[in-house]
Design an enzyme around this catalytic site. Structure first.
Site, PDB file in Angstrom:
ATOM      1  N   HIS A 146     -33.144  -5.110  37.463  1.00  0.00           N
ATOM      2  CA  HIS A 146     -34.295  -5.864  37.966  1.00  0.00           C
ATOM      3  C   HIS A 146     -34.698  -5.302  39.322  1.00  0.00           C
ATOM      4  O   HIS A 146     -33.862  -4.952  40.143  1.00  0.00           O
ATOM      5  CB  HIS A 146     -33.985  -7.366  38.059  1.00  0.00           C
ATOM      6  CG  HIS A 146     -32.798  -7.703  38.877  1.00  0.00           C
ATOM      7  ND1 HIS A 146     -31.495  -7.509  38.438  1.00  0.00           N
ATOM      8  CD2 HIS A 146     -32.702  -8.221  40.123  1.00  0.00           C
ATOM      9  CE1 HIS A 146     -30.652  -7.898  39.382  1.00  0.00           C
ATOM     10  NE2 HIS A 146     -31.356  -8.335  40.412  1.00  0.00           N
ATOM     11  N   HIS A 148     -36.766  -5.913  42.825  1.00  0.00           N
ATOM     12  CA  HIS A 148     -37.259  -6.972  43.707  1.00  0.00           C
ATOM     13  C   HIS A 148     -38.595  -6.577  44.327  1.00  0.00           C
ATOM     14  O   HIS A 148     -38.789  -5.427  44.722  1.00  0.00           O
ATOM     15  CB  HIS A 148     -36.258  -7.237  44.832  1.00  0.00           C
ATOM     16  CG  HIS A 148     -34.974  -7.818  44.357  1.00  0.00           C
ATOM     17  ND1 HIS A 148     -34.749  -9.174  44.315  1.00  0.00           N
ATOM     18  CD2 HIS A 148     -33.846  -7.229  43.877  1.00  0.00           C
ATOM     19  CE1 HIS A 148     -33.538  -9.399  43.839  1.00  0.00           C
ATOM     20  NE2 HIS A 148     -32.963  -8.234  43.569  1.00  0.00           N
TER      21      HIS A 148
END
Length: 186
Positions: A146, A148
């Site tokens: 993931h 940010h």
């Protein structure tokens, strides 16, 4: 916040086991045992991964803002700033070099869209964008890639952050999610 007993109570000058009640280098500790699953064997695996599980639930319940073919954008449950998004792969993969070309392209394209939407909706002065590849690099959910996207404003670290080691969030996550989801395809 300095006591293991919780919710801001203090057991006096000494904390548990006779140790000082004040935390490391003078900081109070905020106890978050619910996050322990992220760093233990019970934590994120494909079958127990919160990023995998949220793909099976409604977007407004999980704070998903937008979905693509290979990735989706979701608000961070533990945001550094209002609007802190993560662009997450649909596939349970932890390494950047394991992404297919299509996944890598869409990760970048959705990150660009997240920046555009946050600029339009919130008007931040700057952004921090990045990946924590591996637990040692700071990735508490490092088994599922993931990226940010953190909007930044001049002075977003104020006296409460500096003196109280507390972050003030001016908007509920559900309200932020609705605002960004509406603006995503506009």
């Amino acid at each position: 916040m300095s006591s293991e007993a919780g919710a801001g109570s203090s057991a006096g000058p000494d904390g548990p086991w006779g140790r000082p009640a004040v935390g490391f280098e003078g900081f109070d500790r905020l106890w978050t045992p619910h996050r322990m699953a992220y760093i233990t064997d019970e934590g994120p695996r494909e079958d127990g991964c919160p990023f995998c599980r949220m793909q099976q639930r409604p977007d407004d319940e999980t704070l998903v803002v937008a979905r693509g073919e290979h990735v989706y954008a979701v608000l961070n449950l533990h945001p550094y700033n209002p609007g802190h998004l993560m662009v997450v792969t649909n596939r349970h993969v932890g390494e950047l070099d394991e992404l297919s070309d299509a996944e890598a392209h869409e990760l970048t394209a959705m990150t660009q869209q997240a920046v555009r939407v946050l600029k339009r909706v919130s008007g931040p002065a700057a952004f921090n964008v990045g990946l924590n590849l591996g637990a040692v690099a700071g990735g508490s959910l490092s088994q599922h890639l993931h990226q940010h996207v953190v909007p930044r404003w001049m002075g977003d670290s104020n006296y409460i952050t500096v003196t109280g080691s507390t972050k003030v969030m001016p908007q509920l996550l559900a309200d932020t999610r609705d605002l960004l989801a509406k603006a995503w395809n506009a």
